[in-house]
Motif scaffolding. Structure first.
Motif, PDB file in Angstrom:
ATOM      1  N   ASN A  13      47.270  40.704  19.604  1.00 31.29           N
ATOM      2  CA  ASN A  13      47.507  40.249  18.231  1.00 31.29           C
ATOM      3  C   ASN A  13      48.102  41.328  17.333  1.00 31.29           C
ATOM      4  N   ASN A  15      50.256  43.737  18.224  1.00 31.98           N
ATOM      5  CA  ASN A  15      51.580  44.217  18.654  1.00 31.98           C
ATOM      6  C   ASN A  15      52.531  43.043  18.814  1.00 31.98           C
ATOM      7  N   ASN A  16      53.696  43.125  18.147  1.00 33.84           N
ATOM      8  CA  ASN A  16      54.687  42.052  18.301  1.00 33.84           C
ATOM      9  C   ASN A  16      55.095  41.891  19.755  1.00 33.84           C
ATOM     10  N   TYR A  47      57.745  48.457  22.193  1.00 32.83           N
ATOM     11  CA  TYR A  47      56.674  47.614  22.728  1.00 32.83           C
ATOM     12  C   TYR A  47      55.549  48.485  23.262  1.00 32.83           C
ATOM     13  N   ILE A  76      54.888  38.048  23.293  1.00 31.26           N
ATOM     14  CA  ILE A  76      55.608  38.222  22.031  1.00 31.26           C
ATOM     15  C   ILE A  76      54.786  37.548  20.946  1.00 31.26           C
ATOM     16  N   LYS A  77      54.422  38.311  19.937  1.00 37.37           N
ATOM     17  CA  LYS A  77      53.653  37.801  18.785  1.00 37.37           C
ATOM     18  C   LYS A  77      52.457  36.958  19.227  1.00 37.37           C
ATOM     19  N   GLY A  78      51.710  37.471  20.192  1.00 36.05           N
ATOM     20  CA  GLY A  78      50.486  36.817  20.631  1.00 36.05           C
ATOM     21  C   GLY A  78      50.658  35.731  21.664  1.00 36.05           C
ATOM     22  N   GLU A  79      51.895  35.385  21.999  1.00 35.87           N
ATOM     23  CA  GLU A  79      52.150  34.303  22.951  1.00 35.87           C
ATOM     24  C   GLU A  79      52.603  34.862  24.292  1.00 35.87           C
ATOM     25  N   ALA A 103      61.099  37.331  16.531  1.00 38.69           N
ATOM     26  CA  ALA A 103      59.867  38.095  16.294  1.00 38.69           C
ATOM     27  C   ALA A 103      60.145  39.211  15.313  1.00 38.69           C
TER      28      ALA A 103
END
Length: 103
Positions: A13, A15-16, A47, A76-79, A103
């Motif tokens: 959550n 880190n993008n 990253y 990416i963005k939690g996904e 993002a």
């Protein structure tokens, strides 16, 4: 183990872009992880990398969280985006660039 799960969720959550991998982005320890590192480096994005080899419980807790059994895992963005094959397919089709740009 709950503390580890909480840390994984926090890292995802906070880190993008985050890659759970074997080894580090400076020294990948498997071909699949190295492939994803090369793809991500080609975009010049910042990253976070997490070496799952430092603690076998990371892999267990991560797979329980993501419902994805293999490493690497790119988020990416939690996904969860996926592992090596999916990341490479998205890169080759140009869709990964779109996800990164959004993002």
């Amino acid at each position: 183990m709950q503390e580890l799960k909480d840390q994984i969720v926090k890292d995802i959550n906070d880190n993008n872009f985050i890659l759970f991998m074997k080894g580090t982005k400076q020294m990948p320890m498997c071909g699949f992880s190295a492939t994803v590192v090369n793809v991500l480096n080609s975009y010049g994005i910042d990253y976070k990398d997490v070496n799952v080899l430092t603690d076998p419980n990371i892999r267990i807790a991560l797979s329980e969280h993501s419902n994805w059994p293999t490493i690497p895992q790119f988020f990416i963005k939690g996904e969860l985006i996926g592992g090596c094959d999916i990341t490479l397919e998205l890169h080759n089709s140009g869709d990964l660039k779109d996800l990164i740009d959004k993002a």
